[in-house]
Design a protein around this motif. Structure first.
Motif, mmCIF file in Angstrom:
data_model
loop_
_atom_site.group_PDB
_atom_site.id
_atom_site.type_symbol
_atom_site.label_atom_id
_atom_site.label_comp_id
_atom_site.label_asym_id
_atom_site.label_seq_id
_atom_site.Cartn_x
_atom_site.Cartn_y
_atom_site.Cartn_z
ATOM 1 N N GLY B 36 0.628 -1.312 0.219
ATOM 2 C CA GLY B 36 -0.021 0.107 -0.104
ATOM 3 C C GLY B 36 0.817 1.168 0.091
ATOM 4 N N ASP B 239 3.606 6.415 2.547
ATOM 5 C CA ASP B 239 2.351 5.779 2.845
ATOM 6 C C ASP B 239 1.021 6.289 2.295
ATOM 7 O OD1 ASP B 239 0.798 3.847 3.865
ATOM 8 O OD2 ASP B 239 1.316 4.160 6.027
ATOM 9 N N ASN B 241 -1.824 5.085 2.477
ATOM 10 C CA ASN B 241 -3.070 4.986 3.123
ATOM 11 C C ASN B 241 -3.494 6.044 4.199
ATOM 12 O OD1 ASN B 241 -2.951 2.196 2.302
ATOM 13 N ND2 ASN B 241 -1.670 1.587 3.948
#
Lengths: 433, 599
Positions: B36, B239, B241
């Motif tokens: 991710g 990241d 996310n």
């Protein structure tokens, strides 16, 4: 007399047996990792590293792993090359200890003979029997442990004992060889400090320089002449032996692409500057760990020459009457102020101590205290080391305290011995007058 | 008249600038990672003439450094965080060790010249990038690599005499260097448009750059004949996310990197000085959308397909490169959908892990494990070169070097066995032992890992040195950072259908040799390690000096007193004093008597 010696022989045999047993049981590896028994100069790992580098075609002195002289590496390196060093690896060390035993036996025999020949009276009536002198060394736990750890201290002790034996027997070749070997094995200062005393001993006990005159000279002038000629002979032989040792070393090292200065710097320069501050029983490591950089050179100088400064007055005062005792004091002081001392070095000078039993008479309870100091600091140091390094619950000061105790004990022994010898020699003089 | 003259001058200078043929290429690459996260690479390449006295866009400082130091090739990297090989696969342009690392090659006649060039280079780079690189001048940290940091095609040949006159290499690393925005700002300043336009504008948000899980930026200065080349690349792992998704289901690059200020026209605007600006997205299963790009083409895969604003590449079985030429774009952005599986990642040929073994302060060991990724096969075995440099206070015992293949020990050169002749697994060992306070130790090892073996372990033991109190850093009990070890692997073969020369960045990613005879071996850095050294008591200098000196003076005093004392003289002083006293009293009496008489 014989029955008294039987116990000594048994003790000595037990000492030798203990050495062989420790080697067979494979204690060499673990003993050599003890900092009390092996210093950066002679730890097995260092010798192996030098040997491995040599085997790889590099100079063994290329890094700062090895600080042993080339001939020591050439002799011991192949024997200890494989990791669990067996009995074969211990053979040279056991032989060195046996050499010490033989040498001090001869010294003891010779001094008994001379004291009898001089017709000494009651005080000298019971000099230590040679067998007991040997037994005191061979059964000394320090020397047994040092031998088990494959420490080069055994070789230094042998060199010193051979030098003394050669002096006492009046053979400058042997005395010079011992002295040169001591210098070669890393203690040139000590070798130099013992030379005048050895020369005096050679003239006095070995009768060197007296045969030529035809008559037994009793006067001081006569004896002085003997000492002078002994000194010249001894120096000549020492220089000869050192040149030979250096030459052979360089010949051995030439196939390892090592320049002479490489190994001379790694072996002798290394001790002078105390580069490696690994803890040991000496007083150097913590002092120079903590010392401010500005004063480092000054204190290095002070520490390196302190034994010289102390030894000269001793030789001046006692060198004439007790030359062998001066050799002992010189060695003791050099070990106290050595950057990498081990228990083996202590056992090396302690081997000479029983020779002076008559001169040391009257030490009384103080001698017991000093002995207790030796035992206590030898027992405390592994404990403090473990607390500091392995368990990390103590700090460096704990171990430093042990080294202070060790230094104080040896200093006390030195002062005590000198005090007794001075008193007893004065007493003997008064009696003879 | 004056205006005409100015025009002539202007035209002449423009002509001169054209003559110098300075180029500036900027490229960006986006690769969704399996977990991710998204890897972003910005890559800039500037080229000029080494002898040019005037530069149009090329940074003058770099040209001066190159001329002053006589450097042939130098690479400086600043890194924070660690590239997770097992999770993220092979890094797009090579991961770097934590902290700062500098290596350089000099075209120098002698080592002294190279050392001087190195000293100048570290000082100048240190000033240029606001880093404490001058610590690399110290001979305690500089090593001369012979096997790694050199072109290598993976052959068994070990060129021990490869240190030729024009190829003197130096390497130094500062694992404890704290990488910060003060290093990034001068790095960005080397670009013609700084971080105002072009790809570099994506690095405009310092908080996003240094908030990334892994950030590494490198600058490589290279001299080829008359040409001087400056290559800069920055790698970030962010990241995804944590960042809001686009309605289409992807992440806009600008919002990933924190430069999305909202409103319109905040995408990539090509730098006016750039000769080319391109954005590449690697997708497989994921999707990429482009906003506002003028021209779109796929560089590698699916030549026939040209899609205008949105590409769905999920039907492609292998990862595909989608490339946009945005040199004329005014407001370009691309949205990437993070991958969920293992798409786009290729495991390196070997994973490398290094651990420090042993407990206690005195002795320890280092164990390096090379593990073949599961499922990967190699027909002829894998050759790797290991580079491990350790500071002098880690006293490595090379005779303890042991190499195991799947737990079976193999002969090593230190044991005296003749390896190499019988095709042993250790093909070469170069060992430079450390010297106390002067030189670090360097180990370079070439290992052939047979096709049948899956794990190779290289281990050796060391002893920790005891340092002086002045040699400890301020926080002594934190420990010492050991430099990362480097595993050098042969260059990977490019994927089928890769067109060489279309994009510098893609050539790099595909591991294609950029020049004939210059094969880039792939480097896998192992993590740094922290080593605790035994510490003295830092508050003791005066105490220790006092205690030891007291003992020394006690010994000297007692010894000299013993030697000089004479028992016969012991009561002499007392006796004299008594006599003097009596004499005085006698005198007094006599005086009294005399006085009485006179009366």
């Amino acid at each position: 007399m014989r029955s008294r010696d039987r116990g000594a022989v048994a003790l000595a045999a037990a000492g030798v047996l203990a050495r062989v047993l420790l080697a067979i049981l494979g204690w060499t590896e673990s003993a050599s990792e003890r900092l009390e028994l092996a210093s950066p100069v002679d730890a097995l790992a260092r010798i192996r590293e030098g040997h491995a580098l040599w085997g790889m075609g590099q100079s063994p002195y290329g890094g700062s792993a090895l600080h042993a002289p080339p001939l020591y590496l050439a002799l011991v390196g192949p024997l200890v090359a494989n990791a669990p060093a067996g009995l074969v690896a211990s053979v040279p060390f056991i032989v060195a200890d046996l050499v010490v035993a033989v040498a001090i036996h001869r010294v003891a025999t010779a001094s008994t003979r001379t004291s009898r020949a001089r017709g000494s009276d009651a005080a000298d009536a019971s000099p230590t029997s040679p067998a007991w002198v040997v037994a005191m060394f061979l059964a000394n736990p320090f020397s047994i442990a040092s031998c088990a750890a494959a420490s080069s201290a055994g070789f230094r002790a042998a060199a010193l004992a051979v030098a003394v034996a050669g002096a006492v027997e009046g053979t400058p070749v042997v005395a010079g060889a011992g002295c040169a070997a001591l210098a070669y094995l890393g203690d040139p200062t000590c070798a130099a400090l013992t030379v005048p005393s050895l020369a005096r001993a050679m003239a006095r006990e070995g009768g060197f320089g007296e045969e030529g005159t035809g008559k037994k000279g009793k006067g001081k002038g006569r004896a002085g002449g003997g000492a002078r000629s002994a000194f010249v002979h001894l120096c000549a032989w020492i220089v000869g032996w050192i040149v030979a040792l250096v030459g052979v070393s360089q010949a051995v090292m030439s196939n390892a692409r090592a320049a002479p200065m490489d190994w001379i710097r790694a072996t002798y320069g290394f001790r002078l500057v105390a580069e490696d501050l690994s803890p040991n029983l000496g007083c150097f490591w913590y002092f120079f760990t903590e010392m401010f950089d500005n004063f480092r050179v000054f204190f290095l100088f002070a520490f390196d020459y302190f034994p010289v400064a102390l030894c000269v007055p001793v030789v001046v005062r006692l060198g004439w009457d007790e030359p062998l005792f001066c050799v002992f004091v010189a060695r003791l002081l050099c070990v106290v102020f050595s950057p990498y001392p081990t228990l083996g070095d202590a056992s090396g000078y302690l081997a000479l101590l029983p020779l002076f039993r008559a001169q040391l008479a009257g030490a009384g309870g103080l001698g017991y205290l000093v002995a207790a100091g030796y035992v206590a600091s030898a027992l405390l140091s592994p404990i403090m080391w473990r607390l500091w390094i392995v368990d990390r619950v103590a700090n460096a000061n704990f171990f430093f305290a042990t080294t202070l105790a060790w230094m104080a004990t040896q200093s006390a022994l030195c002062v005590l011995c000198v005090e007794r010898v001075v008193a007893n020699s004065r007493l003997a003089k008064k009696k003879s007058e | 008249m004056l205006i005409a003259f100015l025009l002539v001058v202007l035209a002449a200078s423009v002509g001169a600038a054209r003559e110098s043929r300075e180029t500036f290429q900027e490229e960006a690459l986006v690769r969704p990672l399996p977990d991710g996260r998204i890897a972003f690479v910005a890559h800039f390449r500037q080229e000029t003439s080494l002898v040019a006295r005037h530069h149009e866009t090329f940074p003058k400082a770099i040209a001066q450094i190159a001329r002053a130091t006589g450097v042939a090739d130098a690479e400086l990297s600043f890194t924070q965080g660690r590239w997770m090989y097992r999770r993220w696969g092979r890094p797009p342009v090579g991961a770097k060790p934590i902290g700062a690392e500098l290596w350089a090659a000099f075209a120098a006649e002698s080592d002294e010249v190279a050392d001087e060039g190195w000293a100048n280079l570290t000082a100048m780079f240190g000033g240029q990038f606001c880093a404490s690189l001058s610590a690399l001048r110290d001979e305690q940290v500089v090593v001369e690599p012979a096997l790694v940091f050199r072109p290598w095609d993976g052959s068994a040949r070990v060129d021990r005499d490869g240190i030729s006159s024009d190829n003197r290499r130096r390497h130094g690393s500062l694992p404890a260097e704290a990488v910060c925005t003060e290093n990034l700002t001068p790095w960005l300043k080397l670009l013609p448009c700084r971080d105002r336009a072009g790809i570099a504008a994506l690095l405009g948000s310092r908080s996003s750059v240094f908030g990334a899980e892994y950030v590494s930026f490198t600058a490589r200065v290279r001299v080829r004949g008359d040409a001087l080349e400056l290559t800069q690349s920055a790698t970030l792992v962010v990241d995804a996310n944590k960042i809001a998704r686009e309605p289409e289901g992807g992440h806009r690059l600008t919002s990933l990197l924190g430069v999305d200020r909202g409103g319109g026209a905040n995408g990539i605007r090509a730098c006016a000085a750039a000769t080319s600006t391109a954005v590449h997205v690697q997708t497989k299963g994921g999707t990429a959308f482009a906003f506002g790009g003028r021209k779109v083409h796929t560089a590698v895969a699916d030549e026939g397909r040209r899609v205008d604003t949105a590409v769905a590449a999920d039907e492609a079985s292998r990862p595909a490169w989608l490339s946009w030429d945005v040199s004329a774009a005014e407001d370009f952005d691309v949205a990437v959908r993070p991958g969920g599986g293992d798409e786009g990642t290729v495991a390196p040929e070997l994973y490398a892990e290094r651990v420090v073994t042993g407990s206690g302060y005195h002795r320890g060991g280092i164990s390096i494990e090379l593990r073949r990724p599961e499922g990967s096969k190699s027909a002829s075995g894998t050759r790797a070169r290991l580079f491990q440099t350790l500071p002098w206070y880690v006293r490595v015992f090379i005779h303890t070097l042991a190499v195991e293949m799947d737990g079976v020990p193999v002969p090593v050169p230190t044991s005296g066995a003749d390896v190499g002749a019988n095709g042993g697994a250790v093909e070469a060992l170069r060992w430079v032992p450390g010297v106390d306070r002067r030189r670090p130790s360097t180990m370079e090892l070439q290992v052939l890992m047979p096709a049948s073996a899956s794990v190779a372990r290289v281990s050796f033991k060391f002893e920790k040195a005891f340092l002086r109190i002045s040699e400890f850093p301020p926080d002594a009990n934190r420990g010492f950072d050991l430099p990362a070890a480097l595993l050098s692997l042969p260059p990977v073969s490019p994927r089928d259908g890769h067109e060489f020369g279309e994009s510098r960045l893609l050539d790099l990613v595909e591991g294609v040799a950029s020049e004939v005879g210059d094969t880039h071996s792939e480097g896998v850095y192992m993590q740094g390690a922290l080593l605790t050294l035994p510490t003295p008591d830092f508050s003791m200098p005066f105490n220790v000096t006092t205690m030891v000196c007291t003992l020394m003076s006690l010994l000297a005093g007692a010894l000299l007193t013993t030697l000089t004392r004479r028992p016969g003289w012991e009561g002499f002083g007392k006796l004299k004093a008594e006599q003097r006293k009596r004499l005085k009293s006698l005198e007094k009496e006599a005086r009294k008597a005399r006085a009485g008489k006179s009366e």
